[in-house]
Design a protein around this motif. Structure first.
Motif, PDB file in Angstrom:
ATOM      1  N   LEU A   1      -2.508 -61.691  -4.889  1.00  0.00           N
ATOM      2  CA  LEU A   1      -3.653 -61.766  -5.793  1.00  0.00           C
ATOM      3  C   LEU A   1      -4.961 -61.661  -5.013  1.00  0.00           C
ATOM      4  CD1 LEU A   1      -3.393 -62.039  -8.807  1.00  0.00           C
ATOM      5  CD2 LEU A   1      -3.711 -64.496  -8.606  1.00  0.00           C
TER       6      LEU A   1
ATOM      7  N   LEU B   1       2.624 -59.311  -7.783  1.00  0.00           N
ATOM      8  CA  LEU B   1       1.285 -59.285  -8.366  1.00  0.00           C
ATOM      9  C   LEU B   1       1.339 -59.509  -9.871  1.00  0.00           C
ATOM     10  CD1 LEU B   1      -1.705 -58.790  -7.822  1.00  0.00           C
ATOM     11  CD2 LEU B   1      -1.306 -56.362  -8.217  1.00  0.00           C
ATOM     12  N   SER B   2       2.273 -58.827 -10.515  1.00  0.00           N
ATOM     13  CA  SER B   2       2.419 -58.986 -11.953  1.00  0.00           C
ATOM     14  C   SER B   2       2.740 -60.436 -12.307  1.00  0.00           C
ATOM     15  CB  SER B   2       3.524 -58.048 -12.445  1.00  0.00           C
ATOM     16  OG  SER B   2       3.834 -58.333 -13.780  1.00  0.00           O
TER      17      SER B   2
ATOM     18  N   ARG C   1      -0.404 -62.625 -11.775  1.00  0.00           N
ATOM     19  CA  ARG C   1      -1.410 -62.453 -12.819  1.00  0.00           C
ATOM     20  C   ARG C   1      -0.973 -63.140 -14.117  1.00  0.00           C
ATOM     21  NH1 ARG C   1      -2.703 -56.051 -11.673  1.00  0.00           N
ATOM     22  NH2 ARG C   1      -4.351 -56.372 -10.129  1.00  0.00           N
ATOM     23  N   LYS C   2       0.302 -62.974 -14.413  1.00  0.00           N
ATOM     24  CA  LYS C   2       0.802 -63.594 -15.643  1.00  0.00           C
ATOM     25  C   LYS C   2       0.766 -65.117 -15.555  1.00  0.00           C
ATOM     26  CE  LYS C   2       3.708 -59.852 -17.290  1.00  0.00           C
ATOM     27  NZ  LYS C   2       5.050 -59.261 -17.173  1.00  0.00           N
TER      28      LYS C   2
ATOM     29  N   ARG D   1       4.081 -55.108  -6.228  1.00  0.00           N
ATOM     30  CA  ARG D   1       3.763 -54.992  -7.655  1.00  0.00           C
ATOM     31  C   ARG D   1       4.413 -56.103  -8.464  1.00  0.00           C
ATOM     32  NH1 ARG D   1       1.823 -49.809  -9.662  1.00  0.00           N
ATOM     33  NH2 ARG D   1       1.548 -48.423  -7.888  1.00  0.00           N
TER      34      ARG D   1
ATOM     35  N   ARG E   1      -5.391 -58.040  -3.724  1.00  0.00           N
ATOM     36  CA  ARG E   1      -5.611 -57.017  -4.737  1.00  0.00           C
ATOM     37  C   ARG E   1      -6.846 -57.308  -5.588  1.00  0.00           C
ATOM     38  NH1 ARG E   1      -4.311 -51.753  -5.964  1.00  0.00           N
ATOM     39  NH2 ARG E   1      -4.551 -51.451  -8.201  1.00  0.00           N
ATOM     40  N   ASP E   2      -6.866 -58.456  -6.206  1.00  0.00           N
ATOM     41  CA  ASP E   2      -7.906 -58.676  -7.214  1.00  0.00           C
ATOM     42  C   ASP E   2      -9.231 -59.093  -6.596  1.00  0.00           C
ATOM     43  OD1 ASP E   2      -6.661 -57.845  -9.447  1.00  0.00           O
ATOM     44  OD2 ASP E   2      -5.740 -59.765  -9.911  1.00  0.00           O
TER      45      ASP E   2
END
Lengths: 149, 169
Positions: free
Chosen positions: B121, B149-150, B153-154, B146, B124-125
């Motif tokens: 996170l 990361l998913s 984020r969730k 990925r 990437r973010d």
């Protein structure tokens, strides 16, 4: 519709399928004043990410140009010096040894010569005693004569 | 390599290393120490540094490994992380306090994530690296990046929804 687009992007975002550019669009959207009410939940998330880049590393870096000490820098040359000293030692040692050997030979030769000379002398001496033996003969003969008289 | 060259090379990404360290170690002092340590290690490798394809990614990997080791040894030593530097939204305006608070939730939520998700996170973010770079930095496969990361984020979304629905803030 922009909102449609944002919703679509959000969906992709949570599946980690958005590009960096699309994520920029999302952050831009959530940084504006008006955000659709049902998307308000996400505002803190993107708000936090947007401001996340502000913190900076301020500590000083004590970089030293010469991190190695004098000894450690000279250390590789130490072996070279050692070998050089050893070679010089062997060279002069050999020379000295040869010299000594030569002297010894000379002494040996002188000794042999002296011995020869002395034995020559001894021979002559013994020859001398033979001659003295004749003298003894003479003395004996003289004694005999004296005794008869 | 001269000092000035090294600093010039390191300046564009040293803040990123620091923020990554802080994400993992939480405490500002510890993150500063870690970043300093990593940069000094990099400096000591300055002779071979030219052979690395991506110095920034290499430095980030070093930071990650250093911090994770740090965390591990702390856990083993049963020591608690010292972090006394929570930001205070010290303004009198209620609205500003609220705004700071709700943003600050996200930081707190991120603190509770597993290390890998935190890192993904962060990279990437916040730092906006692309997947291949993150994969190289974290020594993971891009697909694994990925997935992590998913999930991260969730997880953040879920926690935010909870708070939102309870109406805190």
């Amino acid at each position: 519709m922009e909102l449609d687009n944002i919703e679509r992007l959000l969906e992709k975002y949570f599946e980690a399928k958005t590009t960096v550019a699309e994520e920029k669009v999302l952050r831009a959207y959530f940084s504006q004043e008006k955000v659709a009410a049902h998307l308000e939940v996400y505002r803190p998330m993107f708000g936090y990410f947007s401001q996340g880049k502000t913190e900076q590393f301020t500590k000083e870096l004590p970089l030293k140009e010469t991190s190695k000490g004098l000894f450690r820098r000279l250390y590789p040359w130490l072996s070279v010096a050692a070998v050089t000293v050893l070679m010089i030692g062997v060279y002069f040692g050999k020379k000295r040894y040869d010299q000594q050997q030569l002297e010894k030979e000379k002494a040996q030769y002188a000794y042999q010569e002296t011995k020869k000379a002395l034995s020559l002398l001894a021979d002559n001496f013994s020859r001398g005693t033979e001659k003295v033996a004749y003298l003894n003969e003479f003395v004996e003969a003289k004694e005999k004569i004296y005794n008869k008289n | 390599m001269q000092q000035s060259d090294f600093l010039k090379m390191v300046t564009p990404f040293q803040d990123k290393l620091y923020r990554m360290a802080k994400r993992l170690l939480v405490s500002r002092e510890e993150a500063e120490d870690a970043t300093q340590e990593v940069l000094l290690k990099l400096w000591s490798k300055k002779k071979t540094i030219g052979s690395y394809r991506n110095i920034e990614a290499f430095a980030m990997t070093m930071t990650k490994n250093f911090c994770l080791d740090r965390l591990k040894s702390k856990q083993a030593g049963n020591l608690k992380l010292v972090h006394s530097n929570y930001q205070e939204g010290g303004t009198s305006l209620q609205k500003q306090v609220e705004a700071v608070d709700s943003v600050d939730w996200v930081r707190k939520i991120m603190e509770e994530l597993p290390e890998q998700q935190k890192m993904v996170l962060q990279l990437r973010d916040i730092e906006e690296y692309d997947y291949d770079e993150i994969a190289e930095m974290l020594e993971m496969k891009p697909t694994a990046v990925r997935v992590a990361l998913s999930r991260a984020r969730k997880a953040v979304r879920e926690k935010l929804m909870e708070k939102h629905n309870y109406g805190i803030g």
